[in-house]
Write an enzyme that holds these catalytic residues in place. Sequence first.
Site, short mmCIF file in Angstrom:
data_model
loop_
_atom_site.label_atom_id
_atom_site.label_comp_id
_atom_site.label_asym_id
_atom_site.label_seq_id
_atom_site.Cartn_x
_atom_site.Cartn_y
_atom_site.Cartn_z
N GLY A 71 64.63 54.19 -78.82
CA GLY A 71 64.15 54.94 -79.94
C GLY A 71 64.27 56.32 -79.68
O GLY A 71 64.92 56.75 -78.97
N VAL A 79 62.24 60.20 -79.25
CA VAL A 79 61.05 60.67 -78.87
C VAL A 79 60.81 62.08 -79.52
O VAL A 79 61.91 62.87 -79.47
CB VAL A 79 60.80 60.77 -77.47
N ASP A 132 63.80 51.09 -64.48
CA ASP A 132 64.80 52.16 -65.03
C ASP A 132 64.17 53.60 -64.40
O ASP A 132 64.13 54.44 -65.01
CB ASP A 132 64.85 52.20 -66.58
#
Length: 903
Positions: A103, A105, A215
């Site tokens: 998405g 931010v 990650d």
Amino acid sequence: MSSGTIDLSPARWARVEALFDEAADMPRAARIEFLQHACADDPELRAYIGSLLDTDMAEDTLVEDSIRGVLAAAQELAEGTGEAGQRIGAWRIVRTLGSGGMGVVYLASRADLQFSQQVAIKVVRQRLVDPDVEARLKAERQILANLDHPNIARLFDGGTMADGTPYLVMEYIDGVPIDEYCDRRRLTVRQRLELFRTVCAAIQHAHQNLVVHRDIKSSNILVTEAGIPKLLDFGIARLLDNDGASESGLTRVGAIVMTPENAAPEQVLNGTITTAVDTYALGVLLYRLLTGCAPYHVSMSNPGDIARTICEAEPRLPSVAVLRADATAAGGEGVPGTSRALAAARSTTPQRLARRLRGDLDNIVMYALRKEPRRRYRTVNEFSEDIRRHLDRHPVLARPDTWTYRTSRFLGRHAAGVATSAAMLALLVAFAVMMVVQNRRVVEERDTAMQIAGFLEDIFMEPDPGNARGASVSAREILEKGASRIASQLDDRPVVQATLMSTIGRVYFNLGEFDPSIEMLEEALRIRSDQFGDRHPEVAAAKNELAASLTRKAQYDRAQALLDDALRLNTELFGEQSERVAKTHYNLAELHHAAGDAAAAERHARASVATLEALEGQHASALAESKNMLARVLQLQNELEEADRLLREALALVRAELGGDHPLIAYYSQNLAVLLQDRGRLDEAEAMYEEAIGITRKVLGEEHSLLGGSLVMLGRLLHSRDEYDKAEIAFRDALRVHRKARGETHPFVGYDLVSLGMLLHDMGRLEDAEQRIREGIAIYEASLSRDHQYVASALTALGAVMNDAARADEAKPLLERALEIRRKDYDRDHPLLASTQSVLGHSLAATGDYAAAEPLLRDSLEAFEAEENPDPRSIERVRGWLGDVYRAQGRPEKAAALARQRD
């Protein structure tokens, strides 16, 4: 039909999974026929599964789809970026911070103006094709809600917008990526390692809550201006079951989201996800922080090579990489760079940087980057602890790969080529194997000894108050059992035996139990001298440790001889600008301070501070200790401004590195409280004493010498406020503690007795006061030099008692001796010199020697009045005595002038 445009509902995706799994095991020709039949009613779906299977055949399914998915997501997000001013829940968008695989931010602020706060809002656009995106966002929200750690960005809120778009409201971190932060600040290798350990603590917290981040990379770790790292983006984190295996459902084939250059081999191969994935990624991060380079050159233009690179290529050792950085710069993107620039960003030169990384750090990084998860560090905490062992110069768990292991990997990768030559080399290989087996036994014995040392050292350091922080641990039982086992079971491993004896000796020292500390450290020194000879760093270190314990037992001559040897040896071995030399200077400063040689103490304390400051912040705790030591010395010389500055700097250093409840905080707080008391800032001083006492009781218990020190100084403050009953309780409690911790004849016990005697004097209990002070003097004269300032203080106190008992003639020779000692170290305006002058002047006046009394009383009055924070009671007392002298001399006008000043 690309995977970036097909519409997949959850039900349709389940069909994709089932058909893909069934077709994946078929020959290529059979796949086509199978899909035509299975997807006869859905050509779009058939084409989509076919594209996935084609990618799978190229052995790059996961990596290529990861790249494709991220790019498609970024394109979709770019088309739907929110605008400044748009409202999301109680928040209003300020600007876009960035976009990623899940998405966009945004930076946002409170829209309702209830209070001022900025947050980061992650928004997922519904046009993303992955049907698991919303599920993963919900998972991230739950994950963040369960994680409470100062180095993990907090979750504030979450929900869905009016159009059904999900979002998260998170802590806004105004920082830069950790590698950028380190380079901008030109942090040294040690500083980078310490910052990295803070990151490890955050990851370990996540693992303890059964969450794997998956990650970890520099852009997901932002460091604030204050130097605080914050871990971000748990968007692709995976939850574990209680056995450490990953739960299914968050990640599916064709929808893997990861950063290939940071991914572990098992991620690339879609293997089982465990905490070892994060350990590997932390190894990649540490490699970059230390070298400025990535361990692999991953070509994003050829996805098929990514898996082979990550799973098969062995990265260069960090110490080699920093010398070959002229070819490519950090990140492996082909950007020109230089070894000199990378080293400069670490405040050193390429050659020194390579030497710094060679050995332990090479091994630690490569251990974390091993291909097989089971061969890496078992936990992130074990990884972090190995770095601590390296920083503390202890043996590390990480060892280089053996020849046999590297050979087995080579054979596995090139089996066909090797097979054609196997017959020709059979005899040679047989011979080599026999030699390797013999050599391996030697290596295994060495490694076993080091691992035993590291394991036992960790166990025995647990009772160390700096580690236990007040936990209910039976330290003395563990130490006693450990000492017995080491003495009886490790005779055949003397080096390991000496290491562990030294460790136990240091822990006993920190617990304030100096007799067993000396016993263990003496034996450690004997063994090391036998094993290494007289000119070895371990021998110098052993002498330093033993001397520190001997100093605490007031065995100054023996401690001095050991420290002189250690200073000479460390200077020869490491040069003047080394941490070991600085530590020896510190121990010498402490020795001379305790023995009363102020000039020598200041000289060595300044040398220790200067040496550590020249090392550019690599030894924060040691620098704090040395600044504290110098402040104590300067305080006795009435250099209060510099002492105050040094003590506050020491407190700031140790708070930043060790936290707020470490024993050193109590120690430095006590010392600063003494200084504040000397400067008349009694309320601040009392608060700091109480803080020191609280920390000491929590961390060290009721019998530690440090508690006694804080209690006696608090007692002196209460005495100055005429709170006699409270002061007597504090003094007697301090006396109990010091007798238990130090023994009956230690100078600290003498100090407690003299302090109690001075209180009893002011309470009018002259007989008791004289007895306590004489007991203190006897201890001083047995343990200190005859001209120690403690002796002068005690003689001054005794003379004051005898003056008030109408025995001034007996007091006079004692006070003359005290004044002689005072003048040796103090200038004429020093308050301690003035105190002794005033009491002697009073004694002389009481015996009728007014001519000798007058200048002593006049000089002491001037000194008291010139103090930064004058003591009104001392001034009032001396004015009264001097007025009596003037009247006795027939000079009433002088007495009247003093009386007017008193009014």
